[in-house]
Write a protein that holds these residues in place. Structure first.
Motif, PDB file in Angstrom:
ATOM      1  N   ARG A 146       5.079  -4.390  29.012  1.00 57.60           N
ATOM      2  CA  ARG A 146       3.919  -3.841  29.721  1.00 57.60           C
ATOM      3  C   ARG A 146       4.120  -3.841  31.233  1.00 57.60           C
ATOM      4  NH1 ARG A 146      -0.939  -3.949  26.163  1.00 57.60           N
ATOM      5  NH2 ARG A 146      -0.237  -4.582  24.097  1.00 57.60           N
ATOM      6  N   VAL A 147       4.895  -4.793  31.723  1.00 61.87           N
ATOM      7  CA  VAL A 147       5.104  -4.893  33.179  1.00 61.87           C
ATOM      8  C   VAL A 147       6.071  -3.823  33.668  1.00 61.87           C
ATOM      9  CG1 VAL A 147       5.926  -6.406  35.044  1.00 61.87           C
ATOM     10  CG2 VAL A 147       4.564  -7.358  33.155  1.00 61.87           C
ATOM     11  N   GLU A 202       7.858 -12.772  28.793  1.00 60.84           N
ATOM     12  CA  GLU A 202       7.831 -12.431  30.230  1.00 60.84           C
ATOM     13  C   GLU A 202       9.226 -12.425  30.851  1.00 60.84           C
ATOM     14  OE1 GLU A 202       3.717 -13.560  32.500  1.00 60.84           O
ATOM     15  OE2 GLU A 202       5.168 -15.147  32.241  1.00 60.84           O
ATOM     16  N   LYS A 203       9.982 -13.496  30.591  1.00 60.84           N
ATOM     17  CA  LYS A 203      11.265 -13.658  31.297  1.00 60.84           C
ATOM     18  C   LYS A 203      12.467 -13.553  30.369  1.00 60.84           C
ATOM     19  CE  LYS A 203       9.463 -14.803  35.378  1.00 60.84           C
ATOM     20  NZ  LYS A 203       8.924 -16.134  35.660  1.00 60.84           N
ATOM     21  N   PHE A 204      12.216 -13.411  29.074  1.00 54.93           N
ATOM     22  CA  PHE A 204      13.350 -13.391  28.144  1.00 54.93           C
ATOM     23  C   PHE A 204      13.044 -12.486  26.952  1.00 54.93           C
ATOM     24  CE2 PHE A 204      10.580 -16.806  26.815  1.00 54.93           C
ATOM     25  CZ  PHE A 204      10.630 -16.825  25.429  1.00 54.93           C
ATOM     26  N   ALA A 205      14.105 -12.162  26.219  1.00 57.40           N
ATOM     27  CA  ALA A 205      13.957 -11.373  24.989  1.00 57.40           C
ATOM     28  C   ALA A 205      14.792 -12.037  23.914  1.00 57.40           C
ATOM     29  CB  ALA A 205      14.437  -9.948  25.213  1.00 57.40           C
ATOM     30  N   ILE A 206      14.247 -12.060  22.706  1.00 54.78           N
ATOM     31  CA  ILE A 206      14.991 -12.561  21.554  1.00 54.78           C
ATOM     32  C   ILE A 206      15.319 -11.333  20.716  1.00 54.78           C
ATOM     33  CG2 ILE A 206      14.744 -13.860  19.406  1.00 54.78           C
ATOM     34  CD1 ILE A 206      13.068 -15.853  21.133  1.00 54.78           C
ATOM     35  N   GLY A 245      12.896 -13.304  14.559  1.00 54.14           N
ATOM     36  CA  GLY A 245      12.613 -12.243  15.538  1.00 54.14           C
ATOM     37  C   GLY A 245      11.124 -12.000  15.687  1.00 54.14           C
ATOM     38  N   ASN A 246      10.327 -12.577  14.771  1.00 52.98           N
ATOM     39  CA  ASN A 246       8.896 -12.265  14.696  1.00 52.98           C
ATOM     40  C   ASN A 246       8.082 -13.321  15.443  1.00 52.98           C
ATOM     41  OD1 ASN A 246       6.194 -11.959  12.570  1.00 52.98           O
ATOM     42  ND2 ASN A 246       7.181 -10.144  13.406  1.00 52.98           N
ATOM     43  N   MET A 247       8.191 -13.271  16.765  1.00 55.78           N
ATOM     44  CA  MET A 247       7.571 -14.283  17.624  1.00 55.78           C
ATOM     45  C   MET A 247       6.759 -13.593  18.698  1.00 55.78           C
ATOM     46  SD  MET A 247      11.027 -16.443  18.262  1.00 55.78           S
ATOM     47  CE  MET A 247      11.785 -17.454  17.015  1.00 55.78           C
ATOM     48  N   LEU A 248       5.798 -14.333  19.277  1.00 53.57           N
ATOM     49  CA  LEU A 248       4.967 -13.766  20.340  1.00 53.57           C
ATOM     50  C   LEU A 248       4.694 -14.822  21.394  1.00 53.57           C
ATOM     51  CD1 LEU A 248       3.249 -11.266  21.254  1.00 53.57           C
ATOM     52  CD2 LEU A 248       1.309 -12.387  20.149  1.00 53.57           C
ATOM     53  N   GLN A 249       4.869 -14.428  22.650  1.00 52.90           N
ATOM     54  CA  GLN A 249       4.514 -15.334  23.749  1.00 52.90           C
ATOM     55  C   GLN A 249       3.038 -15.143  24.090  1.00 52.90           C
ATOM     56  OE1 GLN A 249       6.350 -14.772  27.657  1.00 52.90           O
ATOM     57  NE2 GLN A 249       6.707 -16.971  27.824  1.00 52.90           N
TER      58      GLN A 249
END
Length: 312
Positions: A146-147, A202-206, A245-249
């Motif tokens: 989104r950012v 926000e700062k990373f991707a898995i 892979g199915n995670m949410l911050q």
């Protein structure tokens, strides 16, 4: 623009079971032998309530809506596939592959959010694409940065490229399409949802890069993530099978950040992967074994993020 939110919409199930209409291309679903439908529902409800409680305990604002027995909606526990909420007050409504999942779309949920003070300005409705047999299943298909205004999408029978491009034009995102695969009985078949093999914080991707068979596409996805200064934490195809892979911050109280996942996902991560995540935020996990087995979805699928503005 915010990437993560403190408010989550979740749907409490009333008749959860393995959905025969989705299992044709969701290869993560399993039939649990010797369990009656009542037992499956009972266990799923226990897992759901315990998960909600854990989220509330860290200060996440969880809007829980009860599913209704009036419709046959075994997958209602996964609302992120039919709706997305945006900071400008827009809502996206999405075309669903399984006919019984289309019944999950409920206007009374919008009324409830408005009662809670959320502002809905505009509904962007893609559901007529169902008549053409074209689908794009919400934030299951769309991974939204989104950012940086980028949308990642693993194309599949449930994520149509033309409709994905149309979404990106409407909501002003740069499209990053690719195809992601899993091995099913020695065949490489498309993974049904992007959010099974990739999570964006926000700062990373898995991400499971091994599932993107086309080298050019893999390079393109990596280029975008690195351009936006995301630390890339790779997971294996085996870990994808455990829903890593199915995670949410999410945001808890005092703007504390958490990466939310199932216990199965947490248990399959290596010490190094956990350390890399914990550099950025704490981890919250909850057991979702029945929901994962019968539903073929996990923690991320159960949470529809609410980014709508609030009335002043």
């Amino acid at each position: 623009m915010k990437q993560i939110t403190n408010t989550i919409l979740m749907i409490r199930p009333v008749s959860f079971r393995m959905n025969e209409q989705t299992s044709v291309n969701n290869y993560y679903q399993k039939v649990l032998d010797n369990l009656t439908p009542e037992t499956v529902q009972f266990k799923a409800l226990q897992e759901f309530d315990s998960f909600v409680e854990k989220l509330q305990n860290i200060g996440v604002n969880v809007v829980v809506i009860n599913d209704t027995k009036e419709t046959d909606t075994p997958d209602s526990i996964f609302p992120n596939n039919w709706i997305s909420f945006h900071e400008n007050g827009d809502i996206g409504l999405y075309p669903m592959f399984a006919e019984n999942r289309r019944l999950e779309r409920r206007e009374d949920i919008f009324n409830k959010l408005e009662e809670l003070g959320f502002v809905i300005n505009n509904i962007v409705d893609y559901t007529s694409a169902e008549d053409e047999g074209v689908f794009l299943e919400g934030t299951g298909s769309l991974l939204l940065d989104r950012v940086n205004r980028k949308a990642y999408c693993a194309l599949s029978p449930r994520a149509d490229e033309d409709l994905f491009i149309e979404f990106c034009e409407d909501f002003e995102y740069t499209p990053v399409p690719f195809v992601s695969f899993q091995t099913v009985e020695e065949k490489r078949l498309p993974i049904y949802h992007t959010n099974v093999m990739m999570a964006l914080a926000e700062k990373f991707a898995i991400i499971c890069l091994d599932s993107i068979d086309d080298k050019k596409e893999r390079k393109e996805v990596l280029k975008h993530l690195k351009e936006d200064k995301k630390e890339v934490i790779t997971i294996t195809e085996d870990q994808v099978n455990s829903f890593a892979g199915n995670m949410l911050q999410v945001l808890g109280s005092n703007d504390e950040k958490y990466l939310v996942m199932s216990t199965a996902a947490y248990d399959c991560l290596s010490k190094q992967q956990i350390n890399r995540i914990e550099k950025h935020c704490e981890i919250l996990h909850s057991s979702l074994a029945t929901i994962e087995a019968c539903g073929g979805g996990s923690a991320r699928c159960m949470m529809a993020e609410v980014f709508l503005p609030k009335e002043l």
